[in-house]
Design a protein around this motif. Structure first.
Motif, PDB file in Angstrom:
ATOM      1  N   MET A 184     -12.025  24.233  32.955  1.00 29.89           N
ATOM      2  CA  MET A 184     -11.237  25.353  32.457  1.00 29.89           C
ATOM      3  C   MET A 184     -11.800  25.908  31.150  1.00 29.89           C
ATOM      4  N   TRP A 233     -13.921  28.830  31.628  1.00 30.90           N
ATOM      5  CA  TRP A 233     -13.212  30.106  31.744  1.00 30.90           C
ATOM      6  C   TRP A 233     -12.901  30.669  30.361  1.00 30.90           C
ATOM      7  N   ILE A 247      -0.290  36.598  34.196  1.00 30.33           N
ATOM      8  CA  ILE A 247      -1.006  36.213  35.414  1.00 30.33           C
ATOM      9  C   ILE A 247      -1.411  34.749  35.375  1.00 30.33           C
ATOM     10  N   GLU A 294     -13.810  42.198  36.977  1.00 29.18           N
ATOM     11  CA  GLU A 294     -13.409  41.049  36.141  1.00 29.18           C
ATOM     12  C   GLU A 294     -11.882  40.951  36.043  1.00 29.18           C
ATOM     13  N   MET A 329     -10.750  39.305  39.050  1.00 32.56           N
ATOM     14  CA  MET A 329     -11.161  37.894  39.154  1.00 32.56           C
ATOM     15  C   MET A 329     -10.299  36.941  38.325  1.00 32.56           C
ATOM     16  N   VAL A 330      -9.758  37.453  37.218  1.00 34.83           N
ATOM     17  CA  VAL A 330      -9.125  36.547  36.252  1.00 34.83           C
ATOM     18  C   VAL A 330      -8.118  35.555  36.857  1.00 34.83           C
ATOM     19  N   PRO A 331      -7.138  36.006  37.695  1.00 31.86           N
ATOM     20  CA  PRO A 331      -6.171  35.020  38.210  1.00 31.86           C
ATOM     21  C   PRO A 331      -6.854  33.915  39.017  1.00 31.86           C
ATOM     22  N   GLU A 355      -9.977  32.890  38.647  1.00 32.87           N
ATOM     23  CA  GLU A 355     -10.727  32.028  37.723  1.00 32.87           C
ATOM     24  C   GLU A 355      -9.795  31.032  37.058  1.00 32.87           C
ATOM     25  N   LEU A 356      -8.620  31.516  36.672  1.00 32.60           N
ATOM     26  CA  LEU A 356      -7.651  30.616  36.028  1.00 32.60           C
ATOM     27  C   LEU A 356      -7.264  29.499  36.994  1.00 32.60           C
ATOM     28  N   GLY A 365      -9.148  28.271  39.121  1.00 35.58           N
ATOM     29  CA  GLY A 365     -10.310  27.426  39.359  1.00 35.58           C
ATOM     30  C   GLY A 365     -10.914  27.655  40.732  1.00 35.58           C
TER      31      GLY A 365
END
Lengths: 840, 232
Positions: A1, A4, A292, B103, B106-108, B110-111, B113
């Motif tokens: 994480m 990120w 989100i 981007e 993508m963020v949710p 990426e969070l 994983g």
């Protein structure tokens, strides 16, 4: 994480890297200051380590205030090794070709000293060859003053030497201080020819000893210590010299680090304020991320990573700059350091700079960043989100404040010579920053409460900008105020010190002192002076003596007594006393009564406060003096303070009249000449007739003090420059941060019909008030600061310079307005649409 | 049951005054259904949406989302729940201005994983018709385009429930229609439950059920066809 978080930090910074870097560049100067000082300091310490032997020029030196007697000689014989002897004293040098005289330090040398390092001379061979005949080595300052050349004659006492070379460097001695007492080396074998050593001459006898490599000097000194004590000899070893130097250099180094540290703190405040504004502009983004699914820690992480990377970049840039600046420091400290320093990079200093820089950036950034955890995702739904009930204290923010305070205190303590100074420095920092903060807050409250509603619109708007939401009044106050405080405090303190010295040279004050005047020479010199129409302002008799006993206990016994509360050196030293019927203007009795004449019984003497303390004396204490063989019973009749810095003969102990008149004595005569040429002429006449008499021209002393003071303040000013530049960077950063808001406002005002001139006037008024408020607060603080410094640290008279102070005030206001306008450039040219569409 | 609310109340304090925004709200939402919450401005619609999505905590009552009592979850737990099971669409799009379109999508993921998130985000952007806009920043996109990016972002993690707050409130009629279409299509395709806050009754009519709020209370809760008549 974490990957990120890193990625987001990178993406998020995309449009604001330059701005972020500007924020964090405020720490560059602070880090540079620290790294340069510490890296140079470490190079210096290394140099001391490597050149320790050069500092002393020998393995061991043994000194005495009296000529080495048989007992001393037999000890020296036992010690063995290669030995050199030096006899040094002050005397007048006369340059016949140039017809000039000056007080110098004469060193008569015998043997191969220095054993380590070299007397640097021009020509180089003179360092050795002068020992072989009636030759002298003359300090460069002196050669320059009289424009003397190698081969010219120089007369010391009644003997004329030829100058064999100019002395450019003596190992272990700094060039700057040779201005006080320029040195002349002569061969020992010609000392007697000068006839300079007479009654009352202050002479220092030194033996320099060199041992075989590997010889344990420390051990030897430990062994002979009791005998040295008994014979009243003092010793100095390479180790002691090294430690002494290292202590002094560390003190200097630490002092300069503290001055540099202020730049870092100011930079830190700049970081905190900019990050605060930066985070405010990111609130919506953070709320969306929280919506989100980013956790509070993840969102905080993004900005912490940004701050860390920028902090690290700032620290790296600062370190690089610091290493460059390090190259300049030898020039800044020119003449103050008695060593050849090879400027090498100190990795310790680099590590410290990076650590302190990154730490400062993070600690200062943490305060505005930590609240990011608490940004509600609800803000993404509605901007005007109201919280339910009061927000509880954020303990992490509180902890960050405490950590910051603790870090500042620890740094202050680590770099101060004593913990008292450390706490004092920390306290002064809090006081200065606290006052600037408080004045900013107070001004904002007062302006809001007593708003001049009847003023013209531009004035009202300009004033209102000082307390509007997102205002940067406080940080601008800190940046500008601190810079002003620094400049003015340094200037006023320096001027106060100089003024005191200059007073000496001012009209009506004595400015020429003749000393070592023997009794049979006194009348002749008085006549000479009077024939030239010069006044005898003071005619002070001096009698040398030692203390024999105090309160009936012999000095020897007291020295052995562990219970004795006084200082041993004060017991064994020689005292030069005078006798007179009244106090001097520079003296004040603080206990007992000053008695001007002696009738019978014990002689009532007046003792100076400091030496009374060191001798553990109180009013009524019995004292026995040994006046060159004759015992004199005395008692402490009064204790008095003395203004030592008044350039005139001052004494630890003053006798009444009626007792010492017949004792062997010499005199100090004080007069005043109206011009440098008169002074030179009379000195020449006196020295020609009385070669052993020395003269000090006080106007020359004033010049020397000024030049040394100039050099020292230049060093401090150089370090303060870092804070001032940081102040400018922070100021610029703060104005750039507020740029977007200003742009929106100006577009709005223009849409509503305001002219460009009106908007410019609003900006002008805002910056004018900011600059004026900050500068006047800084100046007020500096008045208090420099007053306290001169009064309590330098114990001198505070001098206010109203014109310069006013000049600084106007200059700072103009600078603030200038920087404000420079950074507001283009704002007025923005088309409204561009502003409405811009993101930040 | 994907969402269950029980006697919800929300009070704001402003100075010494207490202002009750919601009271005694209870309703359930079935998995895969679509619900509109309607009502005049200030009736508490957005507040209710915020509570149901775990963006804020109620003063009274209980919310169970996908079997989890929100009151028992920490901020971290709520964030995880939102990331895995909840999607959002906002009236003002709320794209992150410093990220490009792709981007933002993508963020949710990426969070979460998730792997291959880039490809999935690209697919979604293609699906909403922005295949040529991957690297544009929000400011370089029109309102309709921004909302389509927001839709792609809302669906990327295949949420169980999607909360939409006036999703067409900032768009013109023509663009609104396209966005609405896309919203319902994606919803159907992914079997997502939809909770929609709006005062646009035409939009509300496209959901299966309408809950009406007034002054913080539910004044009506019935299937759409019983309020507006059978769909044509």
């Amino acid at each position: 994480m974490f990957a990120w978080t890193l990625r987001m930090a990178w993406r998020d910074s995309r449009h604001s890297r330059r701005r972020l870097f500007l924020y964090l560049s405020s720490i560059i100067m602070g880090v540079a200051a620290l790294v340069s000082v510490r890296s140079f300091g470490n190079s210096l310490l290394e140099a001391v380590d490597e050149q320790a032997k050069v500092l002393l020029g020998a393995d061991l030196s043994i000194r005495s205030r009296t000529p080495f007697d048989d007992d001393d000689e037999s000890l020296l014989l036992e010690i063995g090794g290669n030995q050199s002897r030096q006899t040094s004293f002050s005397s007048m040098a006369y340059f016949p070709d140039q017809n000039g005289t000056r007080l110098v330090q004469v060193r008569a040398l015998e043997g191969g000293f220095p054993y380590y390092g070299n007397l640097e001379t021009v020509p180089p061979e003179a360092a050795r060859s002068f020992r072989e005949g009636p030759f002298a080595l003359v300090d460069n300052t002196l050669m320059l003053q009289f424009q003397a050349q190698v081969g010219d004659p120089v007369k010391l006492g009644s003997y004329t030497f030829r100058i064999a070379g100019r002395l450019s460097r003596i190992p272990g001695e700094s060039v700057a201080f040779s201005e006080f007492a320029p040195r002349i080396y002569i061969p020992f074998s010609f000392l007697d020819e000068t006839g300079l050593i007479q009654v009352g001459s202050r002479v220092r006898y030194t033996a320099f000893i060199q041992f075989e490599p590997g010889y344990d000097t420390e051990n030897l000194v430990e062994e002979i210590e009791p005998r040295l004590k008994e014979l009243e000899l003092s010793s100095d070893t390479v180790q002691e010299r090294r430690e002494g130097f290292q202590r002094e250099l560390s003190n200097l180094n630490n002092f300069l680090s503290l001055v540099g540290f202020v730049a870092l703190i100011l930079g830190g405040i700049g970081v905190a304020s900019s990050i605060h504004l930066y985070v405010r502009q990111r609130v919506e983004t953070i709320a969306i991320l929280r919506c989100i699914g980013a956790s509070p820690l993840q969102s905080l992480g993004i900005y912490l990573v940004q701050a860390s990377i920028m902090g690290l970049t700032g620290s790296l840039a600062g370190t690089a700059l610091g290493l460059l600046v390090q190259r300049l420091i030898p020039a800044v400290l020119a003449g103050l350091i008695p060593l050849e320093v090879e400027n090498s990079i100190s990795w310790d200093a680099v590590a410290e700079g990076l650590l302190v820089g990154l730490g400062a950036a993070l600690l200062f950034a943490a305060i505005p960043l930590l609240p990011v955890r608490r940004i509600s995702p609800l803000l993404a739904l509605r901007r005007e989100y109201e919280s339910t009930g009061k927000r509880s204290w954020d303990y992490l923010v509180l902890a960050a404040y405490m950590a910051l305070g603790a870090a500042l205190l620890v740094f202050s303590l680590l770099h101060a010579p004593t913990w008292m100074v450390g706490i004092g420095f920390f306290g002064a920092l809090l006081l200065v920053f606290g006052s600037l903060f408080a004045v900013a807050k107070l001004a904002m409250t007062l302006i809001r409460r007593h708003f001049p509603s009847s003023w013209r619109y531009e004035w009202r708007q300009g004033l209102a900008n000082l307390y509007r939401p997102h205002n940067q009044t406080i940080v601008l106050m800190l940046a500008v105020g601190l810079g002003t405080f620094f400049i003015v405090t340094l200037y006023l303190t320096q001027q106060s010190l100089l003024r005191e010295v200059e007073l000496v040279g001012s009209e009506g004050r004595p400015n020429l002192v003749f000393f070592d005047v023997q009794t049979d020479q006194r009348q002749g010199i008085v006549d000479l002076l009077q024939a030239k129409g010069l006044p005898i302002i003071q005619d002070v008799p001096i009698v040398t003596m030692r203390i024999k006993s105090i309160g009936g206990r012999a000095v020897e016994e007291l020295k052995e007594d562990p219970e004795y509360g006084g200082a041993r050196w004060a017991l064994s030293r020689e005292y030069r006393c005078t006798y007179r019927g009244q106090l001097d203007a520079t003296e004040t009795v603080i206990a007992g009564n000053f008695e001007g004449s002696f009738v019978e019984g014990s002689v009532p003497v007046s003792v100076e406060e400091g030496i009374a303390e060191r001798l553990n004396l109180a009013i009524g204490d019995q004292l026995e003096f040994d006046v060159q063989g004759v015992p004199v019973e005395a008692l402490v009749g009064s204790i008095r303070t003395v203004a030592w810095r008044s350039f005139q003969p001052n004494f630890f102990i003053v006798f009444p009249t009626g007792i010492l008149e017949e004792a062997p004595q010499f005199a100090v005569l004080v007069t005043r000449t109206d011009s440098a040429s008169d002074s030179a002429m009379i000195q020449r006449d006196v020295i020609t007739g009385y070669p052993n008499v020395s003269a000090i021209d006080l106007s020359m002393v004033v010049q020397t003090v000024e030049s040394i003071l100039d050099r020292l303040t230049f060093v401090i000013r150089f370090m303060a420059l870092f804070s001032i530049v940081t102040g400018l960077v922070v100021l610029t950063g703060a104005i750039v941060s507020g740029r977007y808001q200003r742009m929106k406002e100006s577009v709005l005002l223009r849409t509503l019909g305001a002219s460009r001139t009106q908007i410019r006037r609003i900006f002008f008024i805002e910056y004018f008030f900011l600059g004026a408020l900050a500068a006047s607060t800084g100046i007020l603080l500096s008045l208090v600061g420099s007053w306290a410094l001169t009064r309590f640290v330098f114990e001198s008279q505070f001098v206010l310079e109203p014109i310069v102070t006013l000049g600084v005030l106007l200059g700072v206001v103009a600078l603030t307005i200038g920087i404000g306008f420079a950074n507001s450039r283009g704002i007025l040219d923005q088309p409204p649409l561009a502003v409405l569409r811009a993101e930040e | 049951m994907i969402l269950h609310t029980e006697q919800l109340g929300k009070t704001f304090s402003s100075g010494d005054r207490e202002l009750s925004v919601l009271s005694a709200i209870s309703f359930d939402v079935k998995q895969g259904s679509s619900v509109s919450i309607v009502g005049p401005s200030g009736s508490g619609k957005t507040t209710l949406l915020g509570l149901c999505a775990g963006l804020d905590r109620p003063t009274q009552g209980r919310i169970v989302l996908n079997g989890q009592d929100l009151g028992t979850l920490s901020e971290e737990g709520l964030a995880r729940l939102r990331n895995q099971h909840v999607g959002f669409v906002f009236q003002s799009f709320q794209l992150i201005p410093t990220l490009t379109a792709i981007e933002n999508v993508m963020v949710p993921g990426e969070l979460h994983g998730a792997t291959d998130i880039g490809t999935r985000a690209a697919d979604f952007l293609q699906k909403v018709g922005l295949g040529d806009r991957f690297d544009h920043y929000p400011t370089q996109l029109s309102g309709g385009e921004q909302q389509r990016v927001a839709l792609a972002r809302a669906f990327i993690n295949r949420p169980l429930i999607l909360f939409a707050d006036e999703p067409t409130g900032n768009l013109d009629a023509e663009t609104s229609e396209k966005v609405e279409e896309l919203l319902f299509d994606l919803n159907r395709e992914n079997g997502t439950t939809l909770v929609l806050v709006t005062h646009n009754l035409d939009l509300a009519a496209k959901t299966e059920r309408i809950i009406s709020l007034k002054a913080g209370r539910i004044v009506a809760d019935s299937p759409t066809h019983s309020v507006l008549g059978s769909p044509a």
